[in-house]
Write an enzyme that holds these catalytic residues in place. Structure first.
Site, PDB file in Angstrom:
ATOM      1  N   HIS A 282     -43.763  -1.196 -39.610  1.00 56.84           N
ATOM      2  CA  HIS A 282     -45.007  -0.578 -39.176  1.00 56.84           C
ATOM      3  C   HIS A 282     -45.965  -0.288 -40.319  1.00 56.84           C
ATOM      4  CE1 HIS A 282     -41.921   2.416 -40.094  1.00 56.84           C
ATOM      5  NE2 HIS A 282     -42.900   3.068 -40.666  1.00 56.84           N
ATOM      6  N   CYS A 283     -45.518  -0.468 -41.583  1.00 61.11           N
ATOM      7  CA  CYS A 283     -46.356  -0.036 -42.715  1.00 61.11           C
ATOM      8  C   CYS A 283     -46.745  -1.159 -43.661  1.00 61.11           C
ATOM      9  CB  CYS A 283     -45.622   1.059 -43.510  1.00 61.11           C
ATOM     10  SG  CYS A 283     -45.529   2.645 -42.663  1.00 61.11           S
ATOM     11  N   ILE A 284     -45.773  -1.734 -44.338  1.00 65.12           N
ATOM     12  CA  ILE A 284     -46.061  -2.601 -45.485  1.00 65.12           C
ATOM     13  C   ILE A 284     -46.906  -3.826 -45.116  1.00 65.12           C
ATOM     14  CG2 ILE A 284     -45.076  -3.789 -47.476  1.00 65.12           C
ATOM     15  CD1 ILE A 284     -44.591  -0.766 -47.365  1.00 65.12           C
TER      16      ILE A 284
END
Length: 445
Positions: A282-284
């Site tokens: 969900h982030c990188i």
């Protein structure tokens, strides 16, 4: 003076006293991988907590004490719900009852790689309908610098209340690492930036009463927003470097994993990052592009971030090319070959496959005519582009029936010796077989 007759210092102190005495009621908007653990920690700290979510299924599960997030202890959730310390609702009118609320909703990218702030905006509008003097609002969703003051603040002030005078607003980025056995919501240091000094003090007080990790105060929400993007961009770029090294070492016949192990013996100036089949989660893969988008407003082109994205996004194709190379030496083509994929989750020991590069690998292999089967102990089934896939129990027969086995996620509880003893050919994209028996046809990424 605000509408209630209190000045801002008095209003801030009133909320600080309620926070310190644990008489404040806390709201959490968004009961996903960030919001639910945060709601649980706030309830465990002694606050009455109300969770808000638009998904009826999630709300029902919380109210039955049924956990669906890996970083939450099942018994903790059950006990807090049964005691009345934590409850969930889809009705935002209950914002009237809370003294502080955290916004923990998704901020994905749209099809044009631009931030989709619709979840933040809709949540903020619902809060604005019920905001009241003396209330604290904290945005936790990862987003571009400026969101709190340029987007959230005007929506809340549309209520007629003034930020920093009648209500308090801050930004404190979520820091969640699913599957991490050492750091979790409770003990991870927290960064907080407030719109005003009183906003910062009130927000920091809340987190100090909930978390064990250091609460690091910064001078503005924009600083806190930028540091979160910087954290993830740092990883994004360094993983890209590791992936580029892997591609080059592959051509040179050098073991990139041994190179990294050797490099990390240096006690300063080096931090180990590892290659893999691509970026997921969900982030990188997402967050650095918030900054790329925002930079255009300042006539700046973030070349390094975008180049890193190109390298990381090319890794699924690199894996497929290597599969083709291996099969070719066995006089086989990808078409009609049986390919066993081991691991669909984007990282080990979790059940999350959002943005997993494995999905792209499967998609390309299917387009080339391969027969795909997969095993993942954490993901019994998944849907991708309209097709449903189901995990098959790992057995010697399944492994032997595959023309090639590909380890794409290095889950801890997999039987790697079984893979090594029974696989015809095996491509290891995670160096998972480092300490296990290896088949004759063993290949590293």
């Amino acid at each position: 003076m605000g509408k209630s007759g209190l000045n801002v210092v008095e209003r801030a102190q009133l909320l600080i006293d309620k926070l310190n005495q644990k008489t404040a009621v806390i709201g959490v908007v968004g009961l996903g991988y960030v919001g639910l653990p945060l709601a649980v920690e706030k309830a465990k700290a002694g606050y009455r907590v109300v969770g808000f979510d638009i998904q009826v299924e999630k709300v029902d599960m919380v109210n039955r004490g049924v956990n669906y997030i890996g970083d939450v202890v099942d018994s903790d959730l059950k006990q807090l719900v049964d005691s009345g310390q934590l409850r969930a609702t889809t009705d935002y009118s209950f914002i009237n009852d809370v003294d502080a609320v955290a916004i923990c909703v998704p901020t994905p990218l749209d099809v044009y790689q631009q931030p989709d702030t619709s979840y933040v905006e809709s949540s903020t509008r619902e809060i604005a309908k019920h905001i009241h003097p003396g209330m604290l609002v904290v945005l936790e969703s990862t987003t571009y610098p400026g969101t709190t003051e340029e987007l959230v603040k005007p929506i809340l002030e549309h209520s007629g209340l003034v930020c920093g005078v009648e209500f308090f607003l801050a930004y404190s980025p979520e820091r969640v690492d699913p599957g991490n056995k050492y750091f979790h919501t409770k003990n991870t240091p927290k960064v907080v930036g407030g719109v005003t000094e009183q906003c910062l003090t009130v927000a920091a007080t809340l987190y100090r009463n909930v978390l064990d990790g250091e609460i690091h105060e910064v001078s503005s929400p924009a600083i806190a927003e930028m540091e979160k993007i910087y954290e993830n961009t740092f990883r994004h770029i360094n993983i890209a470097l590791a992936n580029e090294m892997a591609v080059l070492c592959n051509r040179m016949g050098i073991n990139v994993w041994e190179v990294i192990d050797a490099a990390k013996t240096k006690p300063y100036g080096f931090m180990a990052f590892y290659p893999g089949p691509g970026l997921g989660g969900h982030c990188i893969p997402i967050d650095p592009f918030y900054l790329t988008w925002k930079a255009r407003e300042y006539n700046y082109h973030t070349r390094l971030i975008e180049l890193a994205g190109e390298i990381n996004n090319a890794m699924p194709q690199f894996v497929v090319d290597k599969i083709s190379y291996i099969l070719n030496f066995e006089a086989k083509s990808i078409r009609k070959s049986n390919v066993l994929i081991v691991g669909v989750a984007y990282k080990k020991d979790i059940d999350d496959y959002r943005e997993s590069p494995v999905l792209k690998i499967i998609e390309i292999l299917k387009e080339l005519g391969a027969n795909i089967s997969y095993h993942d102990p954490y993901i019994p089934s998944f849907k991708y582009k309209g097709e449903k896939y189901e995990s098959i129990p790992l057995s010697g027969e399944l492994i032997q029936a595959a023309d090639i086995t590909v380890i794409t996620t290095d889950h801890t509880n997999l039987d790697y010796d079984l893979l090594g003893n029974r696989a015809n050919s095996l491509l290891d994209t995670r160096n998972a077989m480092k300490h296990s028996n290896k088949p004759k046809g063993y290949y590293l990424l």
